[in-house]
Scaffold this active site. Structure first.
Site, PDB file in Angstrom:
ATOM      1  N   LYS A  31       0.763  -1.121  -0.181  1.00 44.60           N
ATOM      2  CA  LYS A  31       0.136  -0.097  -0.005  1.00 44.60           C
ATOM      3  C   LYS A  31       0.729   1.104  -0.055  1.00 44.60           C
ATOM      4  O   LYS A  31       0.242   2.220   0.576  1.00 44.60           O
ATOM      5  CB  LYS A  31      -0.914  -0.153   1.054  1.00 44.60           C
ATOM      6  N   HIS A  60       6.888  -7.063  -2.213  1.00 50.13           N
ATOM      7  CA  HIS A  60       6.717  -6.467  -0.701  1.00 50.13           C
ATOM      8  C   HIS A  60       7.378  -7.276   0.137  1.00 50.13           C
ATOM      9  O   HIS A  60       7.323  -6.815   1.336  1.00 50.13           O
ATOM     10  CB  HIS A  60       5.374  -6.519  -0.455  1.00 50.13           C
ATOM     11  N   ARG A 107       5.975   5.027   2.178  1.00 48.40           N
ATOM     12  CA  ARG A 107       4.911   5.947   2.277  1.00 48.40           C
ATOM     13  C   ARG A 107       4.250   6.019   3.839  1.00 48.40           C
ATOM     14  O   ARG A 107       4.894   5.556   4.529  1.00 48.40           O
ATOM     15  CB  ARG A 107       3.539   5.614   1.364  1.00 48.40           C
ATOM     16  N   SER A 141      -4.799   2.420   4.218  1.00 47.78           N
ATOM     17  CA  SER A 141      -5.096   2.040   2.784  1.00 47.78           C
ATOM     18  C   SER A 141      -4.985   0.395   3.048  1.00 47.78           C
ATOM     19  O   SER A 141      -5.991  -0.381   2.585  1.00 47.78           O
ATOM     20  CB  SER A 141      -3.914   2.294   1.914  1.00 47.78           C
ATOM     21  N   ARG A 168      -8.279   3.338  -4.766  1.00 48.00           N
ATOM     22  CA  ARG A 168      -9.264   3.903  -3.578  1.00 48.00           C
ATOM     23  C   ARG A 168      -9.534   5.170  -3.482  1.00 48.00           C
ATOM     24  O   ARG A 168     -10.471   6.067  -3.765  1.00 48.00           O
ATOM     25  CB  ARG A 168      -9.071   3.185  -2.382  1.00 48.00           C
TER      26      ARG A 168
HETATM   27  P1  A3P Z   1      -5.246   4.358  -0.864  1.00 45.61           P
HETATM   28  O1  A3P Z   1      -5.814   3.175  -0.544  1.00 45.61           O
HETATM   29  O2  A3P Z   1      -5.022   5.473   0.139  1.00 45.61           O
HETATM   30  O3  A3P Z   1      -6.165   5.183  -1.917  1.00 45.61           O
HETATM   31  P2  A3P Z   1      -0.112  -0.375  -3.745  1.00 45.61           P
HETATM   32  O4  A3P Z   1      -0.133  -0.106  -5.270  1.00 45.61           O
HETATM   33  O5  A3P Z   1       1.465  -0.356  -3.179  1.00 45.61           O
HETATM   34  O6  A3P Z   1      -0.913  -1.369  -3.337  1.00 45.61           O
HETATM   35  O7  A3P Z   1      -0.779   1.050  -2.928  1.00 45.61           O
HETATM   36  C1  A3P Z   1      -2.012   1.303  -3.178  1.00 45.61           C
HETATM   37  C2  A3P Z   1      -2.317   2.739  -2.736  1.00 45.61           C
HETATM   38  O8  A3P Z   1      -1.864   3.672  -3.845  1.00 45.61           O
HETATM   39  C3  A3P Z   1      -3.859   3.031  -2.916  1.00 45.61           C
HETATM   40  O9  A3P Z   1      -3.805   4.133  -1.744  1.00 45.61           O
HETATM   41  C4  A3P Z   1      -4.272   3.627  -3.954  1.00 45.61           C
HETATM   42  O10 A3P Z   1      -5.249   4.153  -4.357  1.00 45.61           O
HETATM   43  C5  A3P Z   1      -2.792   4.300  -4.429  1.00 45.61           C
HETATM   44  N1  A3P Z   1      -2.598   4.504  -5.639  1.00 45.61           N
HETATM   45  C6  A3P Z   1      -2.772   3.805  -6.770  1.00 45.61           C
HETATM   46  N2  A3P Z   1      -2.435   4.435  -8.049  1.00 45.61           N
HETATM   47  C7  A3P Z   1      -2.190   5.672  -7.510  1.00 45.61           C
HETATM   48  C8  A3P Z   1      -1.894   6.862  -8.559  1.00 45.61           C
HETATM   49  N3  A3P Z   1      -1.935   6.784  -9.697  1.00 45.61           N
HETATM   50  N4  A3P Z   1      -1.892   7.878  -7.832  1.00 45.61           N
HETATM   51  C9  A3P Z   1      -1.763   8.067  -6.472  1.00 45.61           C
HETATM   52  N5  A3P Z   1      -1.971   6.923  -5.604  1.00 45.61           N
HETATM   53  C10 A3P Z   1      -2.181   5.926  -6.239  1.00 45.61           C
END
Ligand code: A3P
Length: 281
Positions: A42, A92, A114, A122, A239
């Site tokens: 996340k 991960h 992050r 998240s 999300r």
């Molecule tokens: P949120 O749940 O806070 O929205 P990962 O890709 O490591 O699984 O992380 C997922 C998180 O990154 C989620 O956060 C998702 O919405 C966010 N995310 C995915 N694509 C993104 C983008 N293009 N810009 C900003 N955040 C993004």
């Protein structure tokens, strides 16, 4: 339930995927021109995956694929071998759990982190929404305990981030670019330019601008949100995509306690996290 359904292997917790796959990871063969994105869950892996693919390809009209199919810990060697170079892979797992071939092939590594409050929020939403995998129905306050105790997939955030900090600080042999979700959000153009330089692909400003635009949260959600969506078509991955959403989830008491635990566990760390994109950091 109140706990996540996970897979335990070698004393560590993984997503509940077939054990044969996960036990494979150390012995996988890599390539010198691989790019490996490493992050605690996340922390922006999907976002970074898309940016790197476009930078390497030198164009933006790419096939719509999911980074989940390129997670090293979930790949069999023959599947890995079928992917064309240069491959963008992601993981991960802790640095020490990556394939031993890393030390031989020395592929480029991009590490993204992050702020842990947004990660916790998240991560909660991730586990709650993908309930078919985790069998999870807890509340946020309950999940926060799992997060703090590290009883989540890929284990303890604090330990993993500290381990990576050590690797980066003492690194002399690997090529590692260290980025944050918050910087990428605050100034995507300059961060994407940094990634372009690191990958030695030298893309022009026009392409960097185009990548920045197409990899914005809303455009990625439109393009890729359907890959893992609920019955109403709402993406389980894309999300909110913001910095500071934790303020909508943490009570003041939870936040203060979290800060206290952070100070204890991260004592000795020089890392700075941004909890907001406003000045009040
Ligand atoms: P949120 O749940 O806070 O929205 P990962 O890709 O490591 O699984 O992380 C997922 C998180 O990154 C989620 O956060 C998702 O919405 C966010 N995310 C995915 N694509 C993104 C983008 N293009 N810009 C900003 N955040 C993004």
């Amino acid at each position: 339930g109140k706990h996540l359904r996970l897979l335990e292997f070698n004393g560590k917790l993984y997503p509940n995927f077939p054990a044969e796959v996960i036990t494979n990871i150390k012995s996988l063969e890599l390539r010198e021109d691989d790019v490996i994105i490493s992050a605690y869950p996340k922390s922006g892996t999907h976002w970074m995956f898309e940016i790197c693919r476009m930078l390497l390809a030198g164009r933006t009209d790419l096939e719509v694929i999911s980074k989940v199919d390129f997670m090293i810990e979930l790949m069999e060697q023959d599947v890995l071998d079928q992917a064309k170079s240069p491959r963008v892979l992601n993981s991960h797992v802790a640095f020490s759990d990556l394939p031993t071939d890393l030390a031989v092939k020395k592929p480029k590594i991009i590490y993204i982190r992050r702020n842990p409050k947004d990660v916790a929020v998240s991560f909660y939403n991730h586990c709650y929404r993908i309930s078919e995998l985790y069998d999870y129905k807890g509340e946020y306050k309950d999940f926060l305990e799992l997060f703090i105790n590290g009883t989540v997939e890929y284990n303890c955030w604090y330990k993993q981030v500290l381990d990576w900090e050590k690797v980066i600080d003492n690194n002399t042999e690997y090529s590692i670019l260290h980025l944050t979700y918050e910087d990428l959000k605050a100034d995507p153009i300059s961060e994407i330019r940094k990634i372009s330089d690191f990958l030695q692909v030298n893309r022009n400003e026009e392409l960097i601008q185009e990548i920045c635009d197409l990899c914005s949260f809303s455009k990625m959600e439109k393009r890729k949100g359907h890959i893992l969506a609920d019955e109403n078509g709402k993406s389980k991955i894309y999300r909110k995509g913001e910095v500071g959403d934790w303020k909508n989830w943490f009570t003041v008491a939870q936040s203060e306690r979290f800060d206290r635990i952070y100070r204890e566990r991260m004592a000795g760390s020089k890392l700075k996290f941004r909890y907001s994109l406003e000045n009040e950091d």
